[in-house]
Design a protein around this motif. Structure first.
Motif, PDB file in Angstrom:
ATOM      1  N   GLN A 192      11.196  12.608 -11.792  1.00  0.00           N
ATOM      2  CA  GLN A 192      10.654  12.785 -13.136  1.00  0.00           C
ATOM      3  C   GLN A 192       9.480  11.837 -13.417  1.00  0.00           C
ATOM      4  N   GLY A 193       9.240  10.939 -12.511  1.00  0.00           N
ATOM      5  CA  GLY A 193       8.165   9.969 -12.707  1.00  0.00           C
ATOM      6  C   GLY A 193       6.880  10.345 -12.003  1.00  0.00           C
ATOM      7  N   ARG A 194       5.824   9.665 -12.399  1.00  0.00           N
ATOM      8  CA  ARG A 194       4.533   9.734 -11.713  1.00  0.00           C
ATOM      9  C   ARG A 194       4.100   8.279 -11.502  1.00  0.00           C
ATOM     10  N   ASN A 195       4.022   7.861 -10.243  1.00  0.00           N
ATOM     11  CA  ASN A 195       3.958   6.443  -9.888  1.00  0.00           C
ATOM     12  C   ASN A 195       2.519   5.911  -9.920  1.00  0.00           C
ATOM     13  N   ALA A 196       2.231   5.118 -10.942  1.00  0.00           N
ATOM     14  CA  ALA A 196       0.890   4.553 -11.085  1.00  0.00           C
ATOM     15  C   ALA A 196       0.599   3.507 -10.005  1.00  0.00           C
ATOM     16  N   ALA A 197       1.645   2.863  -9.470  1.00  0.00           N
ATOM     17  CA  ALA A 197       1.433   1.922  -8.359  1.00  0.00           C
ATOM     18  C   ALA A 197       1.021   2.671  -7.101  1.00  0.00           C
ATOM     19  N   ASP A 198       1.622   3.853  -6.885  1.00  0.00           N
ATOM     20  CA  ASP A 198       1.201   4.669  -5.749  1.00  0.00           C
ATOM     21  C   ASP A 198      -0.259   5.091  -5.901  1.00  0.00           C
ATOM     22  N   ALA A 199      -0.674   5.381  -7.115  1.00  0.00           N
ATOM     23  CA  ALA A 199      -2.063   5.776  -7.346  1.00  0.00           C
ATOM     24  C   ALA A 199      -3.016   4.678  -6.890  1.00  0.00           C
ATOM     25  N   LEU A 200      -2.669   3.416  -7.221  1.00  0.00           N
ATOM     26  CA  LEU A 200      -3.506   2.306  -6.765  1.00  0.00           C
ATOM     27  C   LEU A 200      -3.434   2.151  -5.253  1.00  0.00           C
ATOM     28  N   THR A 201      -2.254   2.343  -4.685  1.00  0.00           N
ATOM     29  CA  THR A 201      -2.099   2.209  -3.231  1.00  0.00           C
ATOM     30  C   THR A 201      -2.962   3.224  -2.495  1.00  0.00           C
ATOM     31  N   VAL A 202      -2.916   4.466  -2.932  1.00  0.00           N
ATOM     32  CA  VAL A 202      -3.746   5.501  -2.305  1.00  0.00           C
ATOM     33  C   VAL A 202      -5.225   5.144  -2.436  1.00  0.00           C
ATOM     34  N   ALA A 203      -5.615   4.662  -3.617  1.00  0.00           N
ATOM     35  CA  ALA A 203      -7.016   4.287  -3.834  1.00  0.00           C
ATOM     36  C   ALA A 203      -7.433   3.148  -2.908  1.00  0.00           C
ATOM     37  N   GLN A 204      -6.543   2.175  -2.730  1.00  0.00           N
ATOM     38  CA  GLN A 204      -6.881   1.039  -1.879  1.00  0.00           C
ATOM     39  C   GLN A 204      -6.967   1.432  -0.415  1.00  0.00           C
ATOM     40  N   VAL A 205      -6.149   2.372   0.006  1.00  0.00           N
ATOM     41  CA  VAL A 205      -6.290   2.903   1.365  1.00  0.00           C
ATOM     42  C   VAL A 205      -7.638   3.591   1.511  1.00  0.00           C
ATOM     43  N   ALA A 206      -8.030   4.366   0.510  1.00  0.00           N
ATOM     44  CA  ALA A 206      -9.327   5.039   0.548  1.00  0.00           C
ATOM     45  C   ALA A 206     -10.474   4.030   0.599  1.00  0.00           C
ATOM     46  N   LEU A 207     -10.331   2.932  -0.149  1.00  0.00           N
ATOM     47  CA  LEU A 207     -11.360   1.885  -0.111  1.00  0.00           C
ATOM     48  C   LEU A 207     -11.448   1.269   1.283  1.00  0.00           C
ATOM     49  N   GLY A 208     -10.303   1.049   1.918  1.00  0.00           N
ATOM     50  CA  GLY A 208     -10.309   0.503   3.271  1.00  0.00           C
ATOM     51  C   GLY A 208     -11.037   1.404   4.251  1.00  0.00           C
ATOM     52  N   LEU A 209     -10.839   2.711   4.100  1.00  0.00           N
ATOM     53  CA  LEU A 209     -11.542   3.653   4.967  1.00  0.00           C
ATOM     54  C   LEU A 209     -13.027   3.731   4.620  1.00  0.00           C
ATOM     55  N   LEU A 210     -13.347   3.586   3.331  1.00  0.00           N
ATOM     56  CA  LEU A 210     -14.745   3.635   2.899  1.00  0.00           C
ATOM     57  C   LEU A 210     -15.568   2.510   3.512  1.00  0.00           C
ATOM     58  N   ARG A 211     -14.946   1.365   3.727  1.00  0.00           N
ATOM     59  CA  ARG A 211     -15.693   0.188   4.211  1.00  0.00           C
ATOM     60  C   ARG A 211     -16.394   0.458   5.544  1.00  0.00           C
ATOM     61  N   GLN A 212     -15.913   1.415   6.309  1.00  0.00           N
ATOM     62  CA  GLN A 212     -16.566   1.742   7.583  1.00  0.00           C
ATOM     63  C   GLN A 212     -17.913   2.408   7.355  1.00  0.00           C
ATOM     64  N   HIS A 213     -18.135   2.947   6.166  1.00  0.00           N
ATOM     65  CA  HIS A 213     -19.287   3.803   5.931  1.00  0.00           C
ATOM     66  C   HIS A 213     -20.213   3.275   4.836  1.00  0.00           C
ATOM     67  N   ILE A 214     -20.112   1.985   4.533  1.00  0.00           N
ATOM     68  CA  ILE A 214     -21.008   1.398   3.550  1.00  0.00           C
ATOM     69  C   ILE A 214     -21.996   0.470   4.243  1.00  0.00           C
ATOM     70  N   GLY A 215     -23.008   0.037   3.510  1.00  0.00           N
ATOM     71  CA  GLY A 215     -24.033  -0.818   4.087  1.00  0.00           C
ATOM     72  C   GLY A 215     -23.495  -2.162   4.524  1.00  0.00           C
ATOM     73  N   LYS A 216     -24.163  -2.781   5.470  1.00  0.00           N
ATOM     74  CA  LYS A 216     -23.682  -4.052   6.020  1.00  0.00           C
ATOM     75  C   LYS A 216     -23.717  -5.173   4.995  1.00  0.00           C
ATOM     76  N   GLU A 217     -24.489  -5.015   3.923  1.00  0.00           N
ATOM     77  CA  GLU A 217     -24.538  -6.034   2.884  1.00  0.00           C
ATOM     78  C   GLU A 217     -23.764  -5.628   1.639  1.00  0.00           C
ATOM     79  N   ASP A 218     -23.031  -4.512   1.709  1.00  0.00           N
ATOM     80  CA  ASP A 218     -22.170  -4.108   0.604  1.00  0.00           C
ATOM     81  C   ASP A 218     -20.847  -4.865   0.674  1.00  0.00           C
ATOM     82  N   ARG A 219     -20.305  -5.175  -0.475  1.00  0.00           N
ATOM     83  CA  ARG A 219     -19.047  -5.900  -0.555  1.00  0.00           C
ATOM     84  C   ARG A 219     -18.159  -5.252  -1.617  1.00  0.00           C
ATOM     85  N   ILE A 220     -16.869  -5.112  -1.297  1.00  0.00           N
ATOM     86  CA  ILE A 220     -15.867  -4.606  -2.227  1.00  0.00           C
ATOM     87  C   ILE A 220     -14.698  -5.579  -2.201  1.00  0.00           C
ATOM     88  N   SER A 221     -14.381  -6.193  -3.331  1.00  0.00           N
ATOM     89  CA  SER A 221     -13.258  -7.132  -3.384  1.00  0.00           C
ATOM     90  C   SER A 221     -12.533  -6.971  -4.712  1.00  0.00           C
TER      91      SER A 221
END
Length: 399
Positions: A192-221
């Motif tokens: 019956q729930g919709r897990n907002a922590a899972d939403a952040l987890t999925v987003a953070q996994v996506a950010l980890g994968l994104l880091r392979q495809h950003i500029g060498k001087e781009d930073r995400i923290s």
């Protein structure tokens, strides 16, 4: 104005020696009493009192910011500003060495005070709070509210492990995220729930994968600021706070869009909704004025400062609201080295390094190099005329 910069600079060494103990005492007091952005009541007051004692006229609480100030001396047509920072990091104290920035600005200002008429300058010290409060830094707000009006050039130094005359400082923005789901009993009826922590987890996994495809001087923290209420409740609300950086403001906008897509995807995948706040007041990239940076380097090298290329500087990228100042007037923020590598800014060990004999000597060298650079800029006709011709056309009607 017929100042001999060599004569003025010969006296600066004596002047720095006279004020050095006071500057070091100021540095250590600020270091021992760390205050975060917009709460720097003691540091701002101590700076103001020290500059008043050096003959400056001090205005406190300028631009609607209680811990900002303006101190000035002289009546020359060329108005040069020394910028002072004094905010600390939450939980870590002065791990970025802003106590040294403040003390160096004071020492340079006190050393130059007797020579402002000879140099034909107005010398202004601007107390700029909350540099660490990205997206709401003091310089950025002071620019918006007219605090830099009439200034022709701005100078400061910043402690790091290395010596750099014109460091690369990149653009930055702040992005705060909120995920909203549906609470439910985590055991009896999790469906019956919709897990907002899972939403952040999925987003953070996506950010980890994104880091392979950003500029060498781009930073995400960033980090999760709220993850839920209790382990037996499906989290209905989670929040995160992120800083995004890129080479310049234009590339930063592109990176921000890609990062937002990651959070949007996390929300969609988990049946949650999302919202963004922050942003709107980005820190711009630093445009170091090449002439002023060159003068600073010459004067610092004359004091024995070594600017040999250090390979550890590769990829040493940070951001500051001084970048916004540099977009509208000639500006420099050289790095003054404390020789701490591999200890770097924003580490507890760097906090300790900013109240040592090496740090104290950096106050003297930084102040003398800044003061000598101002003397050169005011005395060299081509530099002076160039600065006078670059008076920023800032917006009117500021509070």
């Amino acid at each position: 104005m017929n100042a001999d910069p060599h004569a003025v600079k010969r006296h600066l060494d004596k002047r720095i020696s006279l004020v050095h103990n006071d500057a070091v005492s100021l540095s250590h007091r600020i270091h021992s009493n760390p205050e975060i952005g917009f709460e720097e009541e003691k540091a701002s007051r101590w700076m103001s009192e020290a500059l008043d004692g050096a003959g400056y006229t001090v205005e406190s609480g300028i631009c609607g910011l209680p811990t900002a100030f303006r101190a000035s001396i002289g009546t020359g047509d060329l108005n040069i500003a020394l910028l002072a920072e004094y905010d600390a990091l939450p939980g870590m104290g002065h791990a970025c060495g802003h106590n040294l920035i403040a003390a160096t600005a004071f020492a340079a200002a006190a050393a130059l005070a007797p020579f402002v008429d000879e140099l034909g300058i107005t010398l202004t010290v601007l107390g700029t709070p909350a540099e660490e409060r990205l997206a709401a830094g003091g310089k950025l707000l002071m620019l918006e509210r007219g605090g830099f009006d009439g200034i022709h050039a701005a100078l400061m130094v910043h402690p790091t492990p290395f010596e750099v005359a014109a460091p690369q400082m990149i653009a930055a923005s702040r992005l705060q995220v909120e995920m909203t789901g549906v609470a439910a009993h985590a055991s009896a009826a999790p469906e019956q729930g919709r897990n907002a922590a899972d939403a952040l987890t999925v987003a953070q996994v996506a950010l980890g994968l994104l880091r392979q495809h950003i500029g060498k001087e781009d930073r995400i923290s960033g980090y999760t600021t709220h993850g839920g209420e209790a382990p037996n409740i499906i989290p209905a609300r989670t929040t995160a706070d992120y800083v995004l950086r890129s080479t310049n403001v234009a590339q930063l906008a592109e990176l921000e869009n890609r990062v937002k897509s990651c959070f949007e995807g996390g929300a969609r995948a988990t049946g949650c909704s999302h919202g963004f706040s922050g942003g709107g007041r980005n820190y711009a990239e630093l445009r170091s004025d090449p002439v002023l940076a060159g003068l600073y380097r010459e004067n610092a090298e004359a004091l024995g400062r070594d600017f040999s290329h250090d390979p550890n500087m590769n990829g040493f990228l940070a951001s500051s609201d001084v970048g916004n100042v540099s977009q509208v007037m000639p500006t420099i923020q050289p790095f003054i080295g404390l020789g701490t590598w591999p200890v770097v800014n924003h580490q507890p060990e760097f906090t300790a390094a900013c109240a040592t004999p090496i740090a104290d000597s950096s106050v003297a060298d930084g102040a003398q190099a800044l003061a000598a650079t101002i003397a050169d800029a005011a005395s060299q006709k081509s530099v002076r005329e160039s600065l006078l011709g670059k008076t920023p056309a800032l917006a009117e009607g500021r509070g």
